[in-house]
Write an enzyme that holds these catalytic residues in place. Sequence first.
Site, PDB file in Angstrom:
ATOM      1  N   LYS A  28      20.942 -27.315 -10.707  1.00  0.00           N
ATOM      2  CA  LYS A  28      20.682 -27.659  -8.867  1.00  0.00           C
ATOM      3  C   LYS A  28      21.125 -28.959  -9.107  1.00  0.00           C
ATOM      4  O   LYS A  28      22.350 -28.172  -6.988  1.00  0.00           O
ATOM      5  CB  LYS A  28      19.063 -27.956  -8.393  1.00  0.00           C
ATOM      6  CG  LYS A  28      18.806 -27.883  -7.070  1.00  0.00           C
ATOM      7  CD  LYS A  28      17.656 -28.058  -7.107  1.00  0.00           C
ATOM      8  CE  LYS A  28      16.427 -27.370  -7.942  1.00  0.00           C
ATOM      9  NZ  LYS A  28      15.643 -26.144  -6.973  1.00  0.00           N
ATOM     10  N   ARG A  97      12.749 -31.961  -5.236  1.00  0.00           N
ATOM     11  CA  ARG A  97      12.692 -30.788  -6.681  1.00  0.00           C
ATOM     12  C   ARG A  97      13.322 -31.010  -8.384  1.00  0.00           C
ATOM     13  O   ARG A  97      13.703 -31.323  -7.995  1.00  0.00           O
ATOM     14  CB  ARG A  97      13.619 -29.320  -6.122  1.00  0.00           C
ATOM     15  CG  ARG A  97      13.005 -29.196  -4.773  1.00  0.00           C
ATOM     16  CD  ARG A  97      14.200 -28.084  -4.234  1.00  0.00           C
ATOM     17  NE  ARG A  97      13.646 -27.414  -2.908  1.00  0.00           N
ATOM     18  CZ  ARG A  97      13.059 -26.318  -2.506  1.00  0.00           C
ATOM     19  NH1 ARG A  97      12.315 -25.086  -3.887  1.00  0.00           N
ATOM     20  NH2 ARG A  97      13.170 -26.112  -1.185  1.00  0.00           N
ATOM     21  N   GLY A 106      10.082 -22.078 -12.199  1.00  0.00           N
ATOM     22  CA  GLY A 106       8.992 -22.018 -11.882  1.00  0.00           C
ATOM     23  C   GLY A 106       8.174 -23.415 -13.163  1.00  0.00           C
ATOM     24  O   GLY A 106       7.662 -23.182 -12.864  1.00  0.00           O
ATOM     25  N   MET A 108       8.696 -26.295 -13.653  1.00  0.00           N
ATOM     26  CA  MET A 108       8.548 -27.408 -13.582  1.00  0.00           C
ATOM     27  C   MET A 108       8.109 -27.729 -11.707  1.00  0.00           C
ATOM     28  O   MET A 108       8.182 -26.851 -10.690  1.00  0.00           O
ATOM     29  CB  MET A 108       9.606 -28.549 -13.830  1.00  0.00           C
ATOM     30  CG  MET A 108       9.927 -28.352 -15.487  1.00  0.00           C
ATOM     31  SD  MET A 108      11.568 -29.765 -15.241  1.00  0.00           S
ATOM     32  CE  MET A 108      12.925 -28.363 -14.469  1.00  0.00           C
ATOM     33  N   ARG A 341      22.786 -20.679  -8.021  1.00  0.00           N
ATOM     34  CA  ARG A 341      23.220 -20.760  -9.521  1.00  0.00           C
ATOM     35  C   ARG A 341      22.976 -19.059  -9.987  1.00  0.00           C
ATOM     36  O   ARG A 341      22.999 -18.306  -9.854  1.00  0.00           O
ATOM     37  CB  ARG A 341      21.331 -20.689 -10.306  1.00  0.00           C
ATOM     38  CG  ARG A 341      20.039 -20.166 -10.311  1.00  0.00           C
ATOM     39  CD  ARG A 341      19.048 -20.721 -10.673  1.00  0.00           C
ATOM     40  NE  ARG A 341      17.801 -20.147 -10.075  1.00  0.00           N
ATOM     41  CZ  ARG A 341      16.835 -20.647  -9.696  1.00  0.00           C
ATOM     42  NH1 ARG A 341      16.152 -21.609 -10.106  1.00  0.00           N
ATOM     43  NH2 ARG A 341      15.622 -19.925  -9.505  1.00  0.00           N
ATOM     44  N   HIS A 459       7.755 -14.888  -8.271  1.00  0.00           N
ATOM     45  CA  HIS A 459       7.745 -14.915 -10.112  1.00  0.00           C
ATOM     46  C   HIS A 459       7.024 -14.068 -11.304  1.00  0.00           C
ATOM     47  O   HIS A 459       8.440 -14.484 -12.400  1.00  0.00           O
ATOM     48  CB  HIS A 459       6.231 -16.150 -10.071  1.00  0.00           C
ATOM     49  CG  HIS A 459       6.575 -16.898 -11.567  1.00  0.00           C
ATOM     50  ND1 HIS A 459       5.341 -16.473 -12.154  1.00  0.00           N
ATOM     51  CD2 HIS A 459       6.974 -18.304 -11.845  1.00  0.00           C
ATOM     52  CE1 HIS A 459       5.430 -17.591 -13.745  1.00  0.00           C
ATOM     53  NE2 HIS A 459       6.355 -18.323 -13.112  1.00  0.00           N
ATOM     54  N   SER A 768      23.823  -7.926 -53.166  1.00  0.00           N
ATOM     55  CA  SER A 768      24.107  -8.442 -51.858  1.00  0.00           C
ATOM     56  C   SER A 768      21.907  -9.381 -52.470  1.00  0.00           C
ATOM     57  O   SER A 768      20.913  -9.436 -53.553  1.00  0.00           O
ATOM     58  CB  SER A 768      22.655  -6.972 -51.699  1.00  0.00           C
ATOM     59  OG  SER A 768      21.955  -6.646 -50.149  1.00  0.00           O
ATOM     60  N   CYS A 835      20.758  -8.570 -46.873  1.00  0.00           N
ATOM     61  CA  CYS A 835      20.237  -7.136 -46.891  1.00  0.00           C
ATOM     62  C   CYS A 835      18.690  -7.448 -46.563  1.00  0.00           C
ATOM     63  O   CYS A 835      17.177  -6.895 -46.317  1.00  0.00           O
ATOM     64  CB  CYS A 835      20.358  -6.040 -47.338  1.00  0.00           C
ATOM     65  SG  CYS A 835      18.853  -6.398 -49.625  1.00  0.00           S
ATOM     66  N   TYR A 855      29.104  -9.457 -45.214  1.00  0.00           N
ATOM     67  CA  TYR A 855      28.532  -7.993 -44.644  1.00  0.00           C
ATOM     68  C   TYR A 855      27.276  -8.446 -44.471  1.00  0.00           C
ATOM     69  O   TYR A 855      26.347  -9.173 -45.861  1.00  0.00           O
ATOM     70  CB  TYR A 855      28.367  -6.712 -45.076  1.00  0.00           C
ATOM     71  CG  TYR A 855      27.825  -6.181 -46.897  1.00  0.00           C
ATOM     72  CD1 TYR A 855      26.178  -6.011 -46.362  1.00  0.00           C
ATOM     73  CD2 TYR A 855      28.572  -6.432 -47.786  1.00  0.00           C
ATOM     74  CE1 TYR A 855      25.688  -5.716 -47.136  1.00  0.00           C
ATOM     75  CE2 TYR A 855      27.718  -6.129 -49.140  1.00  0.00           C
ATOM     76  CZ  TYR A 855      26.445  -6.284 -48.808  1.00  0.00           C
ATOM     77  OH  TYR A 855      25.547  -5.412 -49.985  1.00  0.00           O
TER      78      TYR A 855
END
Length: 879
Positions: A28, A97, A106, A108, A341, A459, A768, A835, A855
């Site tokens: 901010k 703020r 929202g 804080m 933002r 919100h 694997s 895997c 992989y």
Amino acid sequence: MQLKTNIAKRVYLFSDGNKEMVELLGGKGANLAEMSQLGLPVPNGFTITTEACTEYLEKQELSFELKEQIKEQVEVLEKLTRKKLNDLHHPLLVSVRSGARFSMPGMMDTVLNLGMNDKVVEGLAGMTDNVGFAYDCYRRFIQMFGDVVKGVDKNHFEAVLTQYKTQNEYREDSELTDKDWKEITHQFKQVYRSYLGEEFPQQPEEQLYGAVEAVFKSWNNSRAKLYRKMNGISDNLGTAVTIQEMVFGNTGDRSGTGVAFTRNPATGENGLFGEFLINAQGEDVVAGIRTPKEISELKNLMPDTYSQFVKIAEKLEKHYEDMQDIEFTIENGKLFILQTRNGKRTSKAAVAIVLDLAEEGVISKEEALMRLTPSMMDQLLHPSFLAAELAEHVPVLKGLPASPGSASGDVYFTAEAAKKAAESGAKTILLRNETSPEDIEGMIICEAIVTARGGMTSHAAVVARGMGTCCVVGCDQLVIDEQEKKAVIDGKDLKEGTTISVDGSTGKVYLGEITKDNQVAGSHALSKVIQWCKDLSNVRVKANAETAKEISASLELGGEGMGLVRTEHMFFGEERILEMRRMILAEDKQAKLKALAQLKKYQKEDFKTIFALAEGKPAIVRLLDPPLHEFLPTEKEVPSVAKELNILPKDLERLIKGLAENNPMLGHRGCRLAVTNPEIYEMQTEAIIEAAIEAEQETGIKMVPEIMIPLVSIEKELVVIKETLVRKIDTIFKRLNKQIPYLIGTMIETPRACLIADKIAEHVDFISFGTNDLTQLTYGFSRDDIGKFVQDYEQKEILATDPFQHIDVDGVGALLHEAIQKIKSTGKSVSIGICGEVGGDPESIRFLLNEGVDYFSCSPYRIPAALLTIAQQSIKKNS
């Protein structure tokens, strides 16, 4: 301005900063400084740094030096604004703020209208000639200061306002007179006094230091900590605090406040998207207390202001090279930009936006991929309701489609109730008048969120989009009674626990459960992202898949074949399970071979389908892994199965008892089956090779079947089994007078196998790692039972995370590292894959890429996230 103190600078005017100072000034503060440098209409102010916050949290007090720096910058602000704190004729009011390095909407605390007191309220009333406005500001400040700084529940103040309006038969705040606002302010001060035993503070300096401390403290409130944990944000960063001159959107019909995005945050469509309220303060929009108007309506009400805002929005998006979320206030026709933002967006919008920006040449392909997250890839694959079934349902509610997706679950009216129900295994949907940051724990676990009030930037909408949770807001016809645990829709009660279905793409809500279509819908945007990812990396991602549906989905989502075809999944059809049981329970070799011959027919057809679908891509087939008793009938099934097998129930029970194991996960399974029952693996190998040969003949595509031997722990195990398989394959080639190339590999899933991986590597073409069993055997945790205690371990910080979901770097990771190094030390070309469950986990993939894995193999729907993770690591490595 030269600071009077000798300590490091902890407070910066907006004119002293820029967007590059985000670590120090927070998002901010850095953006307010940047917009000031761009000459945009930003109210004057200054920012207290994140360093000041971390120092405060360590000492739990504001230092004398910091207070002096704040005081000095207040003096500068008074000169810039030509207003003064506590001044009767030209009072300065400020907002306080939070502003962390990463956006935490929202989570804080904020305090508005700071500087109001009994004297200033009269001065503001006289200066604006608006007594109602002045006292409305004062009562808001008393409530926010009491709640945020002193811990008095804001609902105590709201109850006073609600009761007063009820007694005087007011429906809207706008109906209250100047006298009413004065009386309400007086009653708010009484609430403050009754709960705290002290008068409301009249000194702005005391108010300011108290508010700064409160915002610093809010960094560690429960919802902020939970949000950071969800989003992988460090707890050590602290928040900056911005002190900014108040501008007022609640001074009358030529004033207002709003939030707008430069693109649609739900779809990514290019064009201004937002909402505003006339005669309101900013918190009224995001809190969802009133349902706002679409931003386009501002064009009719204030055309010049709207035109100015459009130009500023375009300028900000171009400057930041990303979609912006902009907060603005209009005070008596004058526009002010309070914040910009990078906007929160759905996964669909995120992909659409980066593709647009890349194709427009604003950002590179690499930058586009770096702006996406693996969780966005997962969220893109959210299922929708089956169209035919949806057509049979009539919606009972219609609201704004705030976050896409489809979900069914049981209704709960508080976050606490939803959380409790979810812990018992229920799928929950949270119904609220509007949500607040205090609801975050309930919002995280629910399937969907529905609110009676609020708009697309409320919100509920913003948080749900960020989490990828289905959400519908602004259902005006919905009346919720938390005390009675019910909602009323068109005069009908909807009680807690009732099942509903929510469509976040259309904003419609239905009674009952509607079946979801889990089929992946083709997406041009997703396909393009997948291709970009594959272009930037040579590490492949395969699928754990064996059904036609799974294989097709995996190929559509970027999979390079199958890294794990689990043959045990192929034996559970009604006819197949009977033959499997015949084979297991056979009391002589002839009966066993007869049953295996029948099973081979099923297996061969399955493998032909798999190879045909793979179209020449790898398909690693794991030979039978689980213990045989898993295929046997339950006690309840014994009579019917005995009849089908033409044996006596007591004889079947005897055979079952003989195969029972005390610890089956450590017992007669995997390659051990091949040592005692070599004909099982021989049958499977024969089916694999014959299927590959026939598939090659039928499709004209070259086939290279890959056969995986599971659960090897001893080099000699592997040698004996491999020799048996090779002999069988040679026999097949001679019988068919046809040869094809093939590979034989193994799955390493025991600690001992890791320690002798170099010896194992000498006998195989690929290895694997099965991290599920490896984790289980390393920890001694049952992967089926860890859910009973892992939450306690995490809460008590014994474990950071579930080791079956994220690689245990120190234990399992160390074994993998040792094994991979041993494999590579042989100099033999052995392909190395993963895997287990962690093969689709971004956090684990990042670690394993550094270890030299070739992989990964994961479930089809995790492939896009895995591909993005691999591409991003490649981009970082090459940057």
